[in-house]
Scaffold this active site. Sequence first.
Site, PDB file in Angstrom:
ATOM      1  N   GLY A 144     -14.141  36.963   5.726  1.00  0.00           N
ATOM      2  CA  GLY A 144     -14.480  37.825   4.597  1.00  0.00           C
ATOM      3  C   GLY A 144     -15.895  38.350   4.716  1.00  0.00           C
ATOM      4  N   GLY A 145     -16.831  37.696   4.039  1.00  0.00           N
ATOM      5  CA  GLY A 145     -18.207  38.173   3.929  1.00  0.00           C
ATOM      6  C   GLY A 145     -18.855  38.529   5.262  1.00  0.00           C
ATOM      7  N   SER A 196     -15.405  30.954   4.920  1.00  0.00           N
ATOM      8  CA  SER A 196     -16.805  30.745   5.307  1.00  0.00           C
ATOM      9  C   SER A 196     -17.017  30.628   6.812  1.00  0.00           C
ATOM     10  CB  SER A 196     -17.383  29.515   4.577  1.00  0.00           C
ATOM     11  OG  SER A 196     -17.422  29.755   3.184  1.00  0.00           O
ATOM     12  N   GLU A 245      -6.784  35.296  -3.471  1.00  0.00           N
ATOM     13  CA  GLU A 245      -7.327  36.094  -4.582  1.00  0.00           C
ATOM     14  C   GLU A 245      -6.221  36.902  -5.259  1.00  0.00           C
ATOM     15  OE1 GLU A 245     -10.555  37.979  -2.461  1.00  0.00           O
ATOM     16  OE2 GLU A 245     -11.599  36.060  -2.365  1.00  0.00           O
ATOM     17  N   GLY A 286     -15.855  32.099   0.599  1.00  0.00           N
ATOM     18  CA  GLY A 286     -17.080  32.657   0.024  1.00  0.00           C
ATOM     19  C   GLY A 286     -18.050  31.613  -0.518  1.00  0.00           C
ATOM     20  N   GLU A 296      -6.370  29.240   4.654  1.00  0.00           N
ATOM     21  CA  GLU A 296      -7.622  29.501   3.953  1.00  0.00           C
ATOM     22  C   GLU A 296      -7.736  28.584   2.741  1.00  0.00           C
ATOM     23  OE1 GLU A 296      -9.179  33.723   4.851  1.00  0.00           O
ATOM     24  OE2 GLU A 296      -7.914  33.825   3.084  1.00  0.00           O
ATOM     25  N   HIS A 310      -3.008  36.696   0.076  1.00  0.00           N
ATOM     26  CA  HIS A 310      -4.378  36.166  -0.040  1.00  0.00           C
ATOM     27  C   HIS A 310      -4.507  35.409  -1.360  1.00  0.00           C
ATOM     28  CE1 HIS A 310      -8.719  35.909  -0.310  1.00  0.00           C
ATOM     29  NE2 HIS A 310      -8.753  36.172   0.982  1.00  0.00           N
ATOM     30  N   ASN A 316     -11.663  40.826   6.536  1.00  0.00           N
ATOM     31  CA  ASN A 316     -11.087  41.218   5.246  1.00  0.00           C
ATOM     32  C   ASN A 316     -12.227  41.760   4.398  1.00  0.00           C
ATOM     33  OD1 ASN A 316      -9.890  41.428   2.760  1.00  0.00           O
ATOM     34  ND2 ASN A 316      -9.694  39.219   2.419  1.00  0.00           N
ATOM     35  N   TRP A 317     -12.237  43.077   4.235  1.00  0.00           N
ATOM     36  CA  TRP A 317     -13.360  43.706   3.514  1.00  0.00           C
ATOM     37  C   TRP A 317     -13.198  43.625   2.005  1.00  0.00           C
ATOM     38  CZ3 TRP A 317     -16.640  48.330   5.430  1.00  0.00           C
ATOM     39  CH2 TRP A 317     -17.248  47.980   6.644  1.00  0.00           C
ATOM     40  N   LYS A 318     -12.059  43.144   1.534  1.00  0.00           N
ATOM     41  CA  LYS A 318     -11.837  43.023   0.085  1.00  0.00           C
ATOM     42  C   LYS A 318     -12.226  44.348  -0.612  1.00  0.00           C
ATOM     43  CE  LYS A 318     -12.762  38.151   0.595  1.00  0.00           C
ATOM     44  NZ  LYS A 318     -12.984  36.891  -0.059  1.00  0.00           N
TER      45      LYS A 318
HETATM   46  C1  PEP Z   1     -11.365  35.576   2.851  1.00  0.00           C
HETATM   47  O1  PEP Z   1     -11.491  35.934   1.696  1.00  0.00           O
HETATM   48  O2  PEP Z   1     -10.311  35.835   3.463  1.00  0.00           O
HETATM   49  C2  PEP Z   1     -12.457  34.849   3.472  1.00  0.00           C
HETATM   50  C3  PEP Z   1     -12.175  34.101   4.487  1.00  0.00           C
HETATM   51  O3  PEP Z   1     -13.708  35.018   2.915  1.00  0.00           O
HETATM   52  P1  PEP Z   1     -15.105  34.372   3.446  1.00  0.00           P
HETATM   53  O4  PEP Z   1     -15.110  34.492   4.949  1.00  0.00           O
HETATM   54  O5  PEP Z   1     -16.147  35.204   2.798  1.00  0.00           O
HETATM   55  O6  PEP Z   1     -15.123  32.944   3.019  1.00  0.00           O
END
Ligand code: PEP
Length: 247
Positions: free
Chosen positions: A228-229, A207, A93, A168, A162, A91, A10-12
């Site tokens: 994500g990251g 994470s 967010e 994050g 999640e 999501h 997920n590149w957000k």
């Molecule tokens: C996400 O936002 O879907 C996510 C899992 O982020 P991260 O891996 O950065 O915690």
Amino acid sequence: MARRMLVAGNWKMHGTAADLDAIGEIAMGAGDGCDVALCLPATLIERAARRHADFAIGGQDVHQADKGAHTGCISAAMLLDAGATLTIVGHSERRQAQGESDADVRGKAEAALAAGLDVILCVGESDAIREAGQAVSTVSAQLDASIPGSIGDPTDFSIAYEPIWAIGTGKIPSIDDIHEMHAALRGRLIAAYGEAGGAVRILYGGSVKASNAAEIFSVDDVDGALVGGASLKAADFLPIVEAARKS
Ligand code: PEP
């Protein structure tokens, strides 16, 4: 029931044309043995999909309506038209910043599946809910209220558990807590869809990185990850894909 692992990035709100080479590195390195996808900003979907026709490119959200006066929104048909084959919905967010309700998320998932997109539907608890010992009951209720009434081919539909406090932050739940949650969600999916509920993939997200992926993937009912990251660079993402392939 054997389920094929899925690792989705997920590149957000990250990525411009300068990142198309990084997308290419991931697409070329993804290999066989598990499903891999990148959910990109809308502005990159068409260019990435055109360059990598055999690689799954997705959106990060979709509107529940086919078309209309919805400024700034994207329909399932538009995602498909741009070359996407899947989308994330719900999501945290978006649930938090855009105030999306479970009913909104259900509508988005239904619209996307009906149009022919695969769906990754996110659920997860806040740290306060986890601290209060209500994570499993809260996330189970969120899942019940967010999932579509019917799903067609269950392999087109995935859940991503999640925990909001793990996104994050570098923190993850204990392996026992991940197991407990995924087992509970599996039970809810079977209650909703019968045998097909056993074929829906349940991803873990929050994470995930190369150093913890193998242990997370060893848990029953963890069928992959939403990342994500660590999905932004091939050097961080491909080792997670490799861990999924080996699990
Ligand atoms: C996400 O936002 O879907 C996510 C899992 O982020 P991260 O891996 O950065 O915690």
